[in-house]
Motif scaffolding. Structure first.
Motif, PDB file in Angstrom:
ATOM      1  N   GLY A   1       0.833  -1.202   0.000  1.00  0.00           N
ATOM      2  CA  GLY A   1       0.000   0.000   0.000  1.00  0.00           C
ATOM      3  C   GLY A   1       0.861   1.241   0.000  1.00  0.00           C
ATOM      4  N   GLY A   2       0.339   2.307   0.552  1.00  0.00           N
ATOM      5  CA  GLY A   2       1.023   3.590   0.515  1.00  0.00           C
ATOM      6  C   GLY A   2       0.546   4.409  -0.666  1.00  0.00           C
ATOM      7  N   GLY A   3       0.638   5.722  -0.549  1.00  0.00           N
ATOM      8  CA  GLY A   3       0.103   6.599  -1.580  1.00  0.00           C
ATOM      9  C   GLY A   3       0.731   6.411  -2.937  1.00  0.00           C
ATOM     10  N   PHE A   4       2.052   6.207  -2.995  1.00  0.00           N
ATOM     11  CA  PHE A   4       2.730   6.053  -4.279  1.00  0.00           C
ATOM     12  C   PHE A   4       2.296   4.764  -4.969  1.00  0.00           C
ATOM     13  CE2 PHE A   4       6.321   4.694  -6.928  1.00  0.00           C
ATOM     14  CZ  PHE A   4       6.506   5.830  -7.709  1.00  0.00           C
ATOM     15  N   ALA A   5       2.369   3.646  -4.265  1.00  0.00           N
ATOM     16  CA  ALA A   5       1.977   2.369  -4.864  1.00  0.00           C
ATOM     17  C   ALA A   5       0.500   2.357  -5.224  1.00  0.00           C
ATOM     18  CB  ALA A   5       2.304   1.221  -3.908  1.00  0.00           C
ATOM     19  N   ASP A   6      -0.327   2.949  -4.372  1.00  0.00           N
ATOM     20  CA  ASP A   6      -1.762   2.956  -4.617  1.00  0.00           C
ATOM     21  C   ASP A   6      -2.113   3.744  -5.877  1.00  0.00           C
ATOM     22  OD1 ASP A   6      -4.521   2.373  -3.723  1.00  0.00           O
ATOM     23  OD2 ASP A   6      -4.654   4.532  -3.454  1.00  0.00           O
ATOM     24  N   GLY A   7      -1.275   4.719  -6.222  1.00  0.00           N
ATOM     25  CA  GLY A   7      -1.544   5.540  -7.390  1.00  0.00           C
ATOM     26  C   GLY A   7      -1.091   4.938  -8.702  1.00  0.00           C
ATOM     27  N   LEU A   8      -0.416   3.783  -8.672  1.00  0.00           N
ATOM     28  CA  LEU A   8       0.068   3.138  -9.892  1.00  0.00           C
ATOM     29  C   LEU A   8      -0.668   1.819 -10.075  1.00  0.00           C
ATOM     30  CD1 LEU A   8       3.923   3.749  -9.573  1.00  0.00           C
ATOM     31  CD2 LEU A   8       2.327   4.897 -11.134  1.00  0.00           C
ATOM     32  N   PRO A   9      -1.688   1.779 -10.904  1.00  0.00           N
ATOM     33  CA  PRO A   9      -2.436   0.536 -11.106  1.00  0.00           C
ATOM     34  C   PRO A   9      -1.513  -0.616 -11.497  1.00  0.00           C
ATOM     35  CG  PRO A   9      -3.558   2.371 -12.171  1.00  0.00           C
ATOM     36  CD  PRO A   9      -2.224   2.892 -11.724  1.00  0.00           C
ATOM     37  N   GLY A  10      -1.704  -1.749 -10.838  1.00  0.00           N
ATOM     38  CA  GLY A  10      -0.900  -2.921 -11.154  1.00  0.00           C
ATOM     39  C   GLY A  10       0.419  -3.009 -10.413  1.00  0.00           C
ATOM     40  N   PHE A  11       0.712  -2.048  -9.535  1.00  0.00           N
ATOM     41  CA  PHE A  11       1.994  -2.076  -8.812  1.00  0.00           C
ATOM     42  C   PHE A  11       2.102  -3.332  -7.957  1.00  0.00           C
ATOM     43  CE2 PHE A  11       5.095  -1.135  -5.585  1.00  0.00           C
ATOM     44  CZ  PHE A  11       6.021  -0.289  -6.170  1.00  0.00           C
ATOM     45  N   ALA A  12       1.081  -3.604  -7.153  1.00  0.00           N
ATOM     46  CA  ALA A  12       1.125  -4.778  -6.277  1.00  0.00           C
ATOM     47  C   ALA A  12       1.185  -6.066  -7.092  1.00  0.00           C
ATOM     48  CB  ALA A  12      -0.088  -4.793  -5.348  1.00  0.00           C
ATOM     49  N   ALA A  13       0.460  -6.107  -8.209  1.00  0.00           N
ATOM     50  CA  ALA A  13       0.501  -7.305  -9.056  1.00  0.00           C
ATOM     51  C   ALA A  13       1.899  -7.532  -9.617  1.00  0.00           C
ATOM     52  CB  ALA A  13      -0.507  -7.170 -10.196  1.00  0.00           C
ATOM     53  N   ALA A  14       2.603  -6.441  -9.939  1.00  0.00           N
ATOM     54  CA  ALA A  14       3.972  -6.575 -10.431  1.00  0.00           C
ATOM     55  C   ALA A  14       4.899  -7.095  -9.336  1.00  0.00           C
ATOM     56  CB  ALA A  14       4.472  -5.229 -10.957  1.00  0.00           C
ATOM     57  N   VAL A  15       4.673  -6.661  -8.090  1.00  0.00           N
ATOM     58  CA  VAL A  15       5.461  -7.193  -6.969  1.00  0.00           C
ATOM     59  C   VAL A  15       5.207  -8.691  -6.827  1.00  0.00           C
ATOM     60  CG1 VAL A  15       5.866  -7.103  -4.480  1.00  0.00           C
ATOM     61  CG2 VAL A  15       5.469  -4.981  -5.756  1.00  0.00           C
ATOM     62  N   ASP A  16       3.956  -9.090  -6.899  1.00  0.00           N
ATOM     63  CA  ASP A  16       3.611 -10.511  -6.774  1.00  0.00           C
ATOM     64  C   ASP A  16       4.258 -11.326  -7.886  1.00  0.00           C
ATOM     65  OD1 ASP A  16       1.847 -12.604  -5.450  1.00  0.00           O
ATOM     66  OD2 ASP A  16       1.165 -12.754  -7.537  1.00  0.00           O
ATOM     67  N   GLU A  17       4.209 -10.810  -9.113  1.00  0.00           N
ATOM     68  CA  GLU A  17       4.803 -11.517 -10.252  1.00  0.00           C
ATOM     69  C   GLU A  17       6.299 -11.742 -10.040  1.00  0.00           C
ATOM     70  OE1 GLU A  17       5.816 -10.557 -14.939  1.00  0.00           O
ATOM     71  OE2 GLU A  17       4.260  -9.401 -13.910  1.00  0.00           O
ATOM     72  N   GLN A  18       6.994 -10.728  -9.595  1.00  0.00           N
ATOM     73  CA  GLN A  18       8.439 -10.868  -9.401  1.00  0.00           C
ATOM     74  C   GLN A  18       8.760 -11.720  -8.181  1.00  0.00           C
ATOM     75  OE1 GLN A  18      10.890  -7.355 -10.339  1.00  0.00           O
ATOM     76  NE2 GLN A  18       8.971  -6.328 -10.863  1.00  0.00           N
ATOM     77  N   ALA A  19       7.897 -11.689  -7.168  1.00  0.00           N
ATOM     78  CA  ALA A  19       8.109 -12.563  -6.011  1.00  0.00           C
ATOM     79  C   ALA A  19       7.992 -14.025  -6.414  1.00  0.00           C
ATOM     80  CB  ALA A  19       7.101 -12.227  -4.906  1.00  0.00           C
ATOM     81  N   ARG A  20       7.047 -14.342  -7.308  1.00  0.00           N
ATOM     82  CA  ARG A  20       6.911 -15.737  -7.778  1.00  0.00           C
ATOM     83  C   ARG A  20       8.202 -16.204  -8.435  1.00  0.00           C
ATOM     84  NH1 ARG A  20       3.846 -16.861  -4.547  1.00  0.00           N
ATOM     85  NH2 ARG A  20       3.690 -14.706  -3.950  1.00  0.00           N
ATOM     86  N   VAL A  21       8.823 -15.301  -9.214  1.00  0.00           N
ATOM     87  CA  VAL A  21      10.071 -15.655  -9.907  1.00  0.00           C
ATOM     88  C   VAL A  21      11.186 -15.916  -8.897  1.00  0.00           C
ATOM     89  CG1 VAL A  21      11.854 -14.794 -11.480  1.00  0.00           C
ATOM     90  CG2 VAL A  21       9.436 -14.367 -11.978  1.00  0.00           C
ATOM     91  N   LEU A  22      11.201 -15.176  -7.804  1.00  0.00           N
ATOM     92  CA  LEU A  22      12.275 -15.291  -6.818  1.00  0.00           C
ATOM     93  C   LEU A  22      12.065 -16.451  -5.842  1.00  0.00           C
ATOM     94  CD1 LEU A  22      12.728 -11.502  -5.968  1.00  0.00           C
ATOM     95  CD2 LEU A  22      14.290 -12.943  -7.298  1.00  0.00           C
ATOM     96  N   GLY A  23      10.874 -17.024  -5.797  1.00  0.00           N
ATOM     97  CA  GLY A  23      10.623 -18.124  -4.881  1.00  0.00           C
ATOM     98  C   GLY A  23      11.449 -19.355  -5.241  1.00  0.00           C
ATOM     99  N   ARG A  24      11.690 -20.195  -4.254  1.00  0.00           N
ATOM    100  CA  ARG A  24      12.442 -21.425  -4.517  1.00  0.00           C
ATOM    101  C   ARG A  24      11.500 -22.620  -4.439  1.00  0.00           C
ATOM    102  NH1 ARG A  24      14.518 -23.717   0.539  1.00  0.00           N
ATOM    103  NH2 ARG A  24      13.880 -22.376   2.292  1.00  0.00           N
TER     104      ARG A  24
END
Length: 331
Positions: free
Chosen positions: A278-301
């Motif tokens: 969350g936070g004002g910056f992330a909340d103002g960019l549609p898809g920000f959290a989804a992009a974090v989730d996508e990259q977290a999946r790549v980094l998982g083991r």
């Protein structure tokens, strides 16, 4: 209850790096959650004057609270304050890189002076945001990243804040993710905040956009260094991100990757059920959290997937909602 009848209220204050958000809601006795009484809250916000002194900031805060109280028909019994600075057990500010003039301020006394007679409680803004998001998501094990002027964060494990009260706050923004990364406002290199915060992202975006429009042959360097251009306006970054402009996507993706590294690292140690961005910056960019989730999946083991990442249910108001929760506890 007649519309003109006085209503007892609680005040939430979210003190940010660039602005302050205020909200008054009915207390539990006169219309709080679950009371069945419908009394509309009142809210407002105002920007901080850049590089102002602490006395000027406090005068602005006093005026903002007074203006909001003038719109509320009734007394205030409790105040909850979400604060990004480090405050010692005695209530004194020990450090706040975003507003250095506050260092040494008796924060507790200043907050009590805003609404004389009301009970006042304050806590770290990231911790309060995490508690509010955990309640909203009905999730007892949660990690929260608040991406705005800085990067705040909080942890809730088994329904309780971690670390426990009296043992500091969860400084997720100052987790080290690179020994040679960008310089953070705290003076170290490689903090999550140094890459993922709004100002850091806007500065990179300006450098990347300038590189794509340069009329001379210059190296397309990575992280901008000394003499870097000022950050692009947020509206321009948002437009570039939505239009998938290379300079904007590159700048934002580096921020989402830094946040993803933090989520994956915390998952390895604490195993939360959910990560919230969350936070004002992330909340103002549609898809920000989804992009974090996508990259977290790549980094998982294999066999150890990171916690799923979702956008904050409360958007950019998580800390303010947490401040109101704190006020209700103090009421």
């Amino acid at each position: 209850m007649p519309a003109s009848a006085p209503t007892t209220g609680v005040l939430g204050i979210d003190i940010g790096g660039t602005k302050v958000a205020l909200r008054i809601e009915p207390s539990g006795a006169d219309g709080g959650p679950g009371s069945g009484v419908d009394v509309a809250p009142v809210e407002s916000s105002f920007p901080w004057t850049p590089a102002a002194s602490a006395p000027r900031d406090l005068a602005d805060l006093t005026d903002g609270v007074a203006a909001l109280r003038a719109r509320w028909n009734g007394p205030l019994t409790a105040v909850g304050v979400a604060m990004p600075a480090t405050v010692d057990p005695a209530g004194r500010v020990t450090t706040w890189p975003g507003r250095p003039s506050w260092t040494g301020l008796d924060f507790g006394a200043a907050m009590r002076g805003l609404v004389p007679g009301a009970r006042v409680a304050h806590a770290d803004d990231g911790d309060l945001a995490a508690l509010a998001e955990a309640a909203a998501a009905d999730c007892p094990d949660l990690v929260y990243l608040g991406i705005g002027t800085g990067v705040g964060g909080g942890l809730v494990l088994a329904g309780r804040p971690c670390p426990r009260p009296g043992h500091g706050s969860a400084e997720i923004g100052h987790m080290l993710i690179s020994m040679t990364g960008a310089v953070c406002t705290c003076g170290r290199r490689g903090c999550v905040q140094a890459t993922a915060s709004g100002p850091a992202t806007l500065r990179r975006a300006a450098a990347y956009r300038a590189a794509t429009t340069a009329s001379v042959d210059e190296p397309d360097g990575g992280e901008p260094g000394g003499g870097e251009p000022a950050g692009v306006p947020f509206a321009e970054l948002r437009a570039g991100w939505l239009a998938e402009a290379d300079w904007a996507v590159r700048a934002v993706r580096e921020s989402t990757q830094a946040a993803a590294v933090a989520v994956v690292s915390l998952t390895e140690v604490l195993h939360p059920r959910l990560a919230v961005v969350g936070g004002g910056f992330a909340d103002g960019l549609p898809g920000f959290a989804a992009a974090v989730d996508e990259q977290a999946r790549v980094l998982g083991r294999p066999g150890h997937p990171p916690a799923p990442v979702q956008a904050a249910v409360l958007g950019g108001l998580s800390s303010l909602s947490g401040a109101l929760l704190l006020a209700r506890q103090a009421d």
